[in-house]
Design a protein around this motif. Sequence first.
Motif, mmCIF file in Angstrom:
data_model
loop_
_atom_site.group_PDB
_atom_site.id
_atom_site.type_symbol
_atom_site.label_atom_id
_atom_site.label_comp_id
_atom_site.label_asym_id
_atom_site.label_seq_id
_atom_site.Cartn_x
_atom_site.Cartn_y
_atom_site.Cartn_z
ATOM 1 N N THR A 1 -2.454 -5.177 -8.685
ATOM 2 C CA THR A 1 -3.247 -6.055 -7.824
ATOM 3 C C THR A 1 -2.503 -6.360 -6.536
ATOM 4 N N HIS A 2 -3.267 -6.771 -5.531
ATOM 5 C CA HIS A 2 -2.672 -7.272 -4.290
ATOM 6 C C HIS A 2 -2.849 -8.783 -4.182
ATOM 7 N N ILE A 3 -3.559 -9.362 -5.159
ATOM 8 C CA ILE A 3 -3.844 -10.795 -5.059
ATOM 9 C C ILE A 3 -2.742 -11.558 -5.786
ATOM 10 N N ASN B 1 0.841 -1.198 0.000
ATOM 11 C CA ASN B 1 0.000 0.000 0.000
ATOM 12 C C ASN B 1 0.871 1.240 0.000
ATOM 13 N N GLY B 2 0.494 2.180 -0.831
ATOM 14 C CA GLY B 2 1.221 3.444 -0.849
ATOM 15 C C GLY B 2 2.534 3.385 -1.589
ATOM 16 N N ALA B 3 2.775 2.287 -2.338
ATOM 17 C CA ALA B 3 4.059 2.145 -3.023
ATOM 18 C C ALA B 3 4.147 3.047 -4.250
ATOM 19 N N GLY B 4 2.988 3.420 -4.809
ATOM 20 C CA GLY B 4 3.016 4.293 -5.982
ATOM 21 C C GLY B 4 2.378 3.674 -7.218
ATOM 22 N N LYS B 5 1.646 2.580 -7.050
ATOM 23 C CA LYS B 5 1.009 1.922 -8.206
ATOM 24 C C LYS B 5 -0.029 2.827 -8.850
ATOM 25 N N THR B 6 -0.969 3.292 -8.023
ATOM 26 C CA THR B 6 -2.035 4.139 -8.571
ATOM 27 C C THR B 6 -1.463 5.408 -9.187
ATOM 28 N N THR B 7 -0.467 5.984 -8.516
ATOM 29 C CA THR B 7 0.143 7.202 -9.059
ATOM 30 C C THR B 7 0.747 6.921 -10.431
ATOM 31 N N THR B 8 1.463 5.803 -10.556
ATOM 32 C CA THR B 8 2.056 5.455 -11.847
ATOM 33 C C THR B 8 0.966 5.313 -12.908
HETATM 34 N N1 LIG Z 1 -3.514 13.130 -3.726
HETATM 35 C C1 LIG Z 1 -2.434 12.836 -2.988
HETATM 36 N N2 LIG Z 1 -1.878 13.782 -2.221
HETATM 37 C C2 LIG Z 1 -0.779 13.519 -1.487
HETATM 38 N N3 LIG Z 1 -0.193 12.320 -1.445
HETATM 39 C C3 LIG Z 1 -0.694 11.329 -2.184
HETATM 40 C C4 LIG Z 1 -1.864 11.524 -2.988
HETATM 41 N N4 LIG Z 1 -2.158 10.361 -3.609
HETATM 42 C C5 LIG Z 1 -1.231 9.479 -3.205
HETATM 43 N N5 LIG Z 1 -0.354 10.051 -2.352
HETATM 44 C C6 LIG Z 1 0.818 9.397 -1.730
HETATM 45 O O1 LIG Z 1 1.591 8.836 -2.747
HETATM 46 C C7 LIG Z 1 2.085 7.570 -2.365
HETATM 47 C C8 LIG Z 1 1.687 6.527 -3.405
HETATM 48 O O2 LIG Z 1 0.281 6.375 -3.412
HETATM 49 P P1 LIG Z 1 -0.457 5.430 -4.447
HETATM 50 O O3 LIG Z 1 -1.899 5.700 -4.342
HETATM 51 O O4 LIG Z 1 0.162 5.578 -5.774
HETATM 52 O O5 LIG Z 1 -0.131 3.999 -3.862
HETATM 53 P P2 LIG Z 1 -0.633 2.558 -4.306
HETATM 54 O O6 LIG Z 1 0.570 1.766 -4.593
HETATM 55 O O7 LIG Z 1 -1.655 2.659 -5.359
HETATM 56 O O8 LIG Z 1 -1.272 2.031 -2.958
HETATM 57 P P3 LIG Z 1 -2.530 1.060 -2.715
HETATM 58 O O9 LIG Z 1 -2.020 -0.329 -2.834
HETATM 59 O O10 LIG Z 1 -2.917 1.348 -1.310
HETATM 60 O O11 LIG Z 1 -3.584 1.410 -3.699
HETATM 61 C C9 LIG Z 1 1.544 7.306 -0.981
HETATM 62 O O12 LIG Z 1 2.552 7.631 -0.062
HETATM 63 C C10 LIG Z 1 0.411 8.277 -0.839
HETATM 64 O O13 LIG Z 1 0.300 8.699 0.493
#
Ligand SMILES: Nc1ncnc2c1ncn2[C@@H]1O[C@H](COP(=O)(O)OP(=O)(O)OP(=O)(O)O)[C@@H](O)[C@H]1O
Lengths: 547, 244
Positions: B194-196, B41-48
């Motif tokens: 995914t996490h699965i 969680n929070g690794a940066g997948k969604t951001t990427t």
């Molecule tokens: N809108 C935002 N504002 C500030 N920080 C953010 C924002 N969105 C994500 N982050 C931070 O960026 C980092 C990566 O978040 P991200 O959502 O990409 O993770 P993830 O790998 O998709 O996690 P998950 O498995 O929980 O979905 C996290 O530290 C999160 O706190």
Amino acid sequence: MRKTLQLIKVLLAVRPFSYYRQNPKEFLKALGFIVLILFSLSGLFSMNVVFYKNLFQALKPVNLESTVLALGAVNTVLIILALGVIAILSGYYYDGAEYLLALPLKGRELLGAKILVNYFYHLPIAVLFFGIPAGVYGYFGGEGFLYWITAIFNLFLLPVLPLTLVFAFFVLIFRSFSFAGKKDFLMYLGGVIGLGAAVLIQKFSNTVQLAEKNPGVLVAKFSDPNLINLKLYKIYLPALLTVKSLTGEDVTIKAFSLGANIIFSLGLLALGLYTLGWAYEKSLKVGAEGGGGRRRVKGELTFTPKPVFISNLLREIRLMNREPVYFLNGPLVIIIIPFVFGISFYFQGIAGLSEIKKFLGNKALENYFLAGLLSLGVFLAAATNITSTAISREAKELYYLKSLPVSEKTWLLGKLAHGYVFGIIASFFAVAGAYFLGVSGFKAWFILPAVLLSALPVLAAGLLLDLKRPYLNWDHPQKAFKQNLNATVGIFLPFMQIGLYWLFLLKFKLSFWPCTVGFAGLSFLIGLGVLFYTLKDAQSSFLKLEV
Amino acid sequence: MVYIIRLKNISKAYGGGKVRAVDNLNLTVPPGEIFGFLGPNGAGKTTTIKIMTGILSPDTGEVELCGVDLLKEPLRAKRKFGYVPDTSEIFPRLSGLEFLNFVADVYEVPAKLREERIRPLLKLFSLEGAINDRIGSYSHGMKQKLLVIASLVHDPDIWILDEPMTGLDPESSFNLKKLMQDYAARGKTVFFSTHILEVAEKLCTTLGIIKKGKLIFTGTMEDLKTQKQEDKSLEELFLELVRS
Ligand SMILES: Nc1ncnc2c1ncn2[C@@H]1O[C@H](COP(=O)(O)OP(=O)(O)OP(=O)(O)O)[C@@H](O)[C@H]1O
Ligand SMILES: [Mg+2]
């Protein structure tokens, strides 16, 4: 009790003072809203003062001045009953009720918090409709300290019972009938009742004007024991007790009346909470079943392609009109305001009209009508706040939209077009208004393009504002409107614009046609400028939007 | 080597540079792959994924999809992929069909193709009965499935999904996996987070593991085993990698 208070804090979104110290901007915002509310109530306030002062002075000679208090008490109760219905229709359920139902809260705590919150909202009504007559009575009657204290007690007591009654009524209805999925309908119903209330207030303002002209009529009207308000006064015990506690023959009667009033009002409230708490909780559970409101939009599986622009405009319109909060604040406004204007004119305008005509001459009057209607049209086009909340309303959906192969310009122009859909409706209302006032033909239809051209700067500026400073982090769609400063600014801009127009018309005495054509043309050019500026860096502004 | 997805030196920080969500990430995916994007969680997948789909702009770096530069030609690049977001809370007041038609209008899909693509998918995910209801009345899984269908109306070359299995029932989850495999078999590319890990292990031809914004592994399951010199399950290897 403690839990109830906590709930109230959540419901009212009460923030500690330190919050405002750290966020002076928020403080200014809150202050601005309060000033705005006071400003909008000030008209009603002064009207009431004039009315009760006249009434008091007319009835004093015949020793009927306590009617002022009776009337105040009864009117307060009636208005709170009416407004209470609206408030409850739109806010009977808790947002996130499902979550609250899972917490160890008792039904009466949930109900108590709702009633108390509404109590705070309605307290200003009591100030306006009872505080003023009580003030007038005390001031002109030269009452002493005890009177004022008793009056304040009564003022705080008055809203309790009507709100309890309204809630009791609706708890019983909502418990028996499932309104699950019909929350939208309830809100629309509230809007319609609100329309009725507007008409009543309009009638009241006519009575005030009547009173100013002819005090004799007042005495005749209000010393008539058959007047419905005064009949109600005799039946409705708290009103009777209120008046007796202020005007009773001696201190014992006064004290007894006040005591009885307190016990009666608070007693019924407590009784209501204890007997209906469970029913309220049950009705919330019934309501929670509805979820998002499972509604069938009729039609088979149809796939009809539409151009992107039209398809997106349709999406905008649907999302707006199907969200009751948006509908009430936006599209409905455009219908209600002309309606209220129409009624107000119908009641008081026609009579005065001939006098004004004599004074101004026919042609000048016509020009003022046209100028007024143009102003109304521009104001209506902006009052829906379609463009000044356009980005904020999307919020999380923006992410999805940004992934689609549609240019930022297309999104923005779609939002502007949405604003113009209502601009067109507004301009038609303005034209209709011209016909209503006896202006027809070219002059009436001239208003249509004039409104459309003059509305551009306001609509474009609203869009720019919401693109640059949107309010995206909301948990309830209502907040995209109500907590969005852009919506307020979006309404103030046309006031400024219209103000300038009238300044040129009245103060600098420009002749009507050049001034009006110039105003529309210049507004349009400025609007185009704002629009081009908005579209110029649309792409980077859009990319910067992060929820 | 042809790449369908190419991320070059992507970095993204939130909150004025305080949180480095993605840190100089490089990644390439050839056609026909099912790429599994893993990480805590929070690794940066969604951001990427949001950067790949043009939702967020990266602080630095380049994104290329089917040879089109996303930052330079966003509209052309966005036509190449279909996207299923990680949140399904959108457009509650539209009906399912209105939403699908809107998306199809955006991609300018002709009526006949819409019908050919949407009908079977509605049937597969048993959404036919609810398609004229408001999305707000859907269950979480139903919304998720609707978004999956919407992402396929234009039969894109790249299919990007952010945690698509969350909330799906076993049947739907099975169907989605099957769809992904068929998709890749047609030479197209699937990119999903995914996490699965069981799903990733069985389904993916390539894995990418991200930790604190940095890609710490890319390759096949076999590569991972060779690298670690252990014949363990993905779960064990993943945990070792992420914990170290
Ligand atoms: N809108 C935002 N504002 C500030 N920080 C953010 C924002 N969105 C994500 N982050 C931070 O960026 C980092 C990566 O978040 P991200 O959502 O990409 O993770 P993830 O790998 O998709 O996690 P998950 O498995 O929980 O979905 C996290 O530290 C999160 O706190
Ligand atoms: Mg994520």
